[in-house]
Design a protein around this motif. Structure first.
Motif, PDB file in Angstrom:
ATOM      1  N   ALA A  99      -0.730  10.539   7.322  1.00 21.35           N
ATOM      2  CA  ALA A  99       0.356  10.065   8.184  1.00 21.35           C
ATOM      3  C   ALA A  99       1.555   9.754   7.298  1.00 21.35           C
ATOM      4  CB  ALA A  99      -0.094   8.813   8.919  1.00 21.35           C
ATOM      5  N   ALA A 100       2.737  10.190   7.727  1.00 20.61           N
ATOM      6  CA  ALA A 100       3.936   9.903   6.927  1.00 20.61           C
ATOM      7  C   ALA A 100       4.222   8.406   6.990  1.00 20.61           C
ATOM      8  CB  ALA A 100       5.116  10.686   7.482  1.00 20.61           C
ATOM      9  N   PRO A 101       4.564   7.771   5.869  1.00 23.17           N
ATOM     10  CA  PRO A 101       4.883   6.333   5.919  1.00 23.17           C
ATOM     11  C   PRO A 101       6.159   6.101   6.717  1.00 23.17           C
ATOM     12  CG  PRO A 101       5.415   7.261   3.775  1.00 23.17           C
ATOM     13  CD  PRO A 101       4.746   8.339   4.545  1.00 23.17           C
ATOM     14  N   ARG A 102       6.260   4.931   7.346  1.00 26.31           N
ATOM     15  CA  ARG A 102       7.495   4.615   8.083  1.00 26.31           C
ATOM     16  C   ARG A 102       8.687   4.627   7.146  1.00 26.31           C
ATOM     17  NH1 ARG A 102      10.653   0.234   8.836  1.00 26.31           N
ATOM     18  NH2 ARG A 102       9.327  -1.245   7.750  1.00 26.31           N
ATOM     19  N   LEU A 103       8.445   4.143   5.943  1.00 20.29           N
ATOM     20  CA  LEU A 103       9.535   4.012   4.980  1.00 20.29           C
ATOM     21  C   LEU A 103       8.935   4.061   3.570  1.00 20.29           C
ATOM     22  CD1 LEU A 103      12.625   3.172   4.818  1.00 20.29           C
ATOM     23  CD2 LEU A 103      11.795   0.843   4.524  1.00 20.29           C
ATOM     24  N   THR A 104       9.676   4.625   2.646  1.00 17.33           N
ATOM     25  CA  THR A 104       9.236   4.601   1.249  1.00 17.33           C
ATOM     26  C   THR A 104      10.256   3.823   0.414  1.00 17.33           C
ATOM     27  OG1 THR A 104       8.076   6.708   1.433  1.00 17.33           O
ATOM     28  CG2 THR A 104       8.697   6.018  -0.775  1.00 17.33           C
ATOM     29  N   VAL A 105       9.768   2.891  -0.368  1.00 13.69           N
ATOM     30  CA  VAL A 105      10.615   2.128  -1.296  1.00 13.69           C
ATOM     31  C   VAL A 105      10.265   2.596  -2.704  1.00 13.69           C
ATOM     32  CG1 VAL A 105      11.094  -0.143  -2.267  1.00 13.69           C
ATOM     33  CG2 VAL A 105      10.833   0.119   0.204  1.00 13.69           C
ATOM     34  N   ARG A 106      11.282   3.070  -3.424  1.00 13.26           N
ATOM     35  CA  ARG A 106      11.065   3.521  -4.800  1.00 13.26           C
ATOM     36  C   ARG A 106      11.712   2.520  -5.751  1.00 13.26           C
ATOM     37  NH1 ARG A 106      11.593   8.021  -1.644  1.00 13.26           N
ATOM     38  NH2 ARG A 106       9.941   9.554  -1.974  1.00 13.26           N
ATOM     39  N   VAL A 107      10.923   2.010  -6.656  1.00 17.42           N
ATOM     40  CA  VAL A 107      11.451   1.049  -7.633  1.00 17.42           C
ATOM     41  C   VAL A 107      11.544   1.764  -8.973  1.00 17.42           C
ATOM     42  CG1 VAL A 107      11.057  -1.145  -8.802  1.00 17.42           C
ATOM     43  CG2 VAL A 107      10.400  -0.891  -6.403  1.00 17.42           C
ATOM     44  N   CYS A 108      12.747   1.763  -9.539  1.00 19.20           N
ATOM     45  CA  CYS A 108      12.923   2.432 -10.833  1.00 19.20           C
ATOM     46  C   CYS A 108      12.101   1.700 -11.889  1.00 19.20           C
ATOM     47  CB  CYS A 108      14.394   2.423 -11.224  1.00 19.20           C
ATOM     48  SG  CYS A 108      14.618   2.984 -12.917  1.00 19.20           S
ATOM     49  N   GLN A 109      11.363   2.472 -12.664  1.00 16.68           N
ATOM     50  CA  GLN A 109      10.576   1.835 -13.725  1.00 16.68           C
ATOM     51  C   GLN A 109      10.965   2.385 -15.101  1.00 16.68           C
ATOM     52  OE1 GLN A 109       6.407   2.539 -13.581  1.00 16.68           O
ATOM     53  NE2 GLN A 109       6.621   4.738 -13.740  1.00 16.68           N
ATOM     54  N   SER A 110      12.186   2.966 -15.184  1.00 17.94           N
ATOM     55  CA  SER A 110      12.648   3.368 -16.511  1.00 17.94           C
ATOM     56  C   SER A 110      13.118   2.136 -17.289  1.00 17.94           C
ATOM     57  CB  SER A 110      13.743   4.428 -16.395  1.00 17.94           C
ATOM     58  OG  SER A 110      13.181   5.617 -15.887  1.00 17.94           O
ATOM     59  N   LEU A 111      13.529   2.368 -18.535  1.00 18.91           N
ATOM     60  CA  LEU A 111      13.647   1.264 -19.492  1.00 18.91           C
ATOM     61  C   LEU A 111      14.481   0.065 -19.032  1.00 18.91           C
ATOM     62  CD1 LEU A 111      12.749   0.325 -22.204  1.00 18.91           C
ATOM     63  CD2 LEU A 111      14.711   1.481 -23.223  1.00 18.91           C
ATOM     64  N   ALA A 123       4.762  -5.080  -8.385  1.00 21.01           N
ATOM     65  CA  ALA A 123       3.519  -5.821  -8.134  1.00 21.01           C
ATOM     66  C   ALA A 123       3.596  -6.619  -6.834  1.00 21.01           C
ATOM     67  CB  ALA A 123       3.233  -6.751  -9.314  1.00 21.01           C
ATOM     68  N   ARG A 124       4.780  -7.164  -6.510  1.00 22.17           N
ATOM     69  CA  ARG A 124       4.880  -8.069  -5.357  1.00 22.17           C
ATOM     70  C   ARG A 124       5.198  -7.376  -4.037  1.00 22.17           C
ATOM     71  NH1 ARG A 124       9.429 -11.790  -6.669  1.00 22.17           N
ATOM     72  NH2 ARG A 124       8.927 -12.679  -4.662  1.00 22.17           N
ATOM     73  N   LEU A 125       5.936  -6.274  -4.095  1.00 23.77           N
ATOM     74  CA  LEU A 125       6.453  -5.686  -2.852  1.00 23.77           C
ATOM     75  C   LEU A 125       5.390  -5.212  -1.856  1.00 23.77           C
ATOM     76  CD1 LEU A 125       9.612  -3.786  -4.133  1.00 23.77           C
ATOM     77  CD2 LEU A 125       9.530  -5.706  -2.537  1.00 23.77           C
ATOM     78  N   PRO A 126       4.287  -4.570  -2.282  1.00 25.27           N
ATOM     79  CA  PRO A 126       3.334  -4.082  -1.278  1.00 25.27           C
ATOM     80  C   PRO A 126       2.870  -5.191  -0.332  1.00 25.27           C
ATOM     81  CG  PRO A 126       2.838  -3.120  -3.406  1.00 25.27           C
ATOM     82  CD  PRO A 126       3.902  -4.150  -3.640  1.00 25.27           C
ATOM     83  N   ALA A 127       2.580  -6.354  -0.841  1.00 22.51           N
ATOM     84  CA  ALA A 127       2.109  -7.440   0.023  1.00 22.51           C
ATOM     85  C   ALA A 127       3.236  -7.953   0.916  1.00 22.51           C
ATOM     86  CB  ALA A 127       1.559  -8.576  -0.837  1.00 22.51           C
ATOM     87  N   LEU A 128       4.478  -7.922   0.424  1.00 29.23           N
ATOM     88  CA  LEU A 128       5.597  -8.438   1.207  1.00 29.23           C
ATOM     89  C   LEU A 128       6.045  -7.464   2.294  1.00 29.23           C
ATOM     90  CD1 LEU A 128       7.783  -9.901  -1.713  1.00 29.23           C
ATOM     91  CD2 LEU A 128       6.450 -11.189  -0.026  1.00 29.23           C
ATOM     92  N   LEU A 129       5.871  -6.163   2.044  1.00 29.83           N
ATOM     93  CA  LEU A 129       6.426  -5.161   2.960  1.00 29.83           C
ATOM     94  C   LEU A 129       5.449  -4.684   4.016  1.00 29.83           C
ATOM     95  CD1 LEU A 129       8.473  -3.077   0.380  1.00 29.83           C
ATOM     96  CD2 LEU A 129       9.384  -4.455   2.234  1.00 29.83           C
ATOM     97  N   GLY A 130       4.159  -4.864   3.791  1.00 28.88           N
ATOM     98  CA  GLY A 130       3.188  -4.423   4.800  1.00 28.88           C
ATOM     99  C   GLY A 130       2.729  -2.991   4.569  1.00 28.88           C
ATOM    100  N   THR A 131       1.726  -2.609   5.369  1.00 31.82           N
ATOM    101  CA  THR A 131       1.047  -1.338   5.086  1.00 31.82           C
ATOM    102  C   THR A 131       1.819  -0.109   5.549  1.00 31.82           C
ATOM    103  OG1 THR A 131      -0.145  -1.674   7.152  1.00 31.82           O
ATOM    104  CG2 THR A 131      -1.289  -2.296   5.127  1.00 31.82           C
ATOM    105  N   ASP A 132       2.817  -0.278   6.429  1.00 30.16           N
ATOM    106  CA  ASP A 132       3.534   0.929   6.878  1.00 30.16           C
ATOM    107  C   ASP A 132       4.696   1.287   5.955  1.00 30.16           C
ATOM    108  OD1 ASP A 132       5.039  -1.249   7.596  1.00 30.16           O
ATOM    109  OD2 ASP A 132       5.752  -0.372   9.472  1.00 30.16           O
TER     110      ASP A 132
END
Ligand code: FES
Length: 246
Positions: A99-111, A123-132
């Motif tokens: 199933a396509a996610p409702r929304l995708t959040v991309r966090v830059c992890q470059s230097l 680390a924190r966002l998945p719990a704050l944003l929910g499973t969709d």
């Protein structure tokens, strides 16, 4: 050494059967609805990324069946389409049964973003944003001076905090908003009237020396923000060495 009983002989594929996964009529119709039927001379291969964007925006991801159908419609190999689709982090590669996610959040992890706390956000966002909402790490998104940076759907956010991302994500309630969230830009006419491109035009008219502009650019040490940090002056010089498109 293989014994007589361990050797399997596969029946030869009839000539009329093509290799690899074949596109379904339904998937071809879905692709055609977005990119149009192939013109007499075939689809332009250089529009592959544009077509991938059209599919990704409409379906909120790139499903396997659409990649197979797109390769067939454009008469490209599946490997070529997959390589391009998997290279860019803007695209969401999805299995057909996902199933396509409702929304995708991309966090830059470059230097720069790592140093500014991207790891904590991830680390924190998945719990704050929910499973969709899907949260994924991404390579540099060209906002290093505003680290940590993130993309909420297609919308870039500098100096991103978990609170900002949660707030922006809640406003992106419908998936279509990912595609429609275009940033504010200065239109060409307004930029031109404000003096934009004056130097480029002076060079084109022969009133300014192109070499002098190029040398100034090289001397300035300006580099691209795409991740490779390629020197802008050298890039311009390489481009200038080619003929303009006809
Ligand atoms: S390092 Fe994060 S935007 Fe460039």
């Amino acid at each position: 050494m293989p014994t007589e009983t361990s050797i399997k002989i596969h029946p030869r594929r009839p000539r009329h059967q093509l290799k690899g996964r074949q596109p379904s009529d339904a998937a071809r119709a879905e692709v055609r609805a977005l990119i149009g039927p192939p013109p007499a001379e075939g689809h332009r291969r250089d529009l592959l990324i544009e077509h991938l964007h059209a599919l990704n925006d409409h379906w909120h991801g790139l499903f396997e069946r659409h990649l197979v159908a797109l390769a067939a419609e454009m008469r490209l190999s599946m490997a070529e389409v997959y390589e391009v689709a998997s290279f860019y982090h803007h695209f969401e590669l999805l299995r057909d049964d996902a199933a396509a996610p409702r929304l995708t959040v991309r966090v830059c992890q470059s230097l720069s973003c790592q140093l500014a706390g991207a790891g904590d956000l991830l680390a924190r966002l998945p719990a704050l944003l929910g499973t969709d909402v899907q949260v994924v790490p991404a390579p540099c998104i060209g906002r290093c001076e505003q680290a940590p940076a993130a993309l909420v759907g297609q919308r870039a956010l500098g100096y991103a905090t978990a609170q900002d991302i949660v707030s922006m994500s809640s406003k992106a309630s419908a998936p279509a908003s990912q595609a429609q969230a275009a940033p504010e830009v200065i239109a060409f006419e307004a930029y031109h009237q404000g003096g934009g491109y004056a130097l480029a035009q002076a060079v084109a008219r022969g009133e300014r020396d192109a070499e002098g502009v190029m040398a100034a650019l090289e001397h300035a040490g300006l580099r691209g923000l795409g991740g490779a940090g390629f020197p802008a002056g050298r890039k311009w010089r390489i481009v200038r060495g080619f003929d303009a498109p006809g």
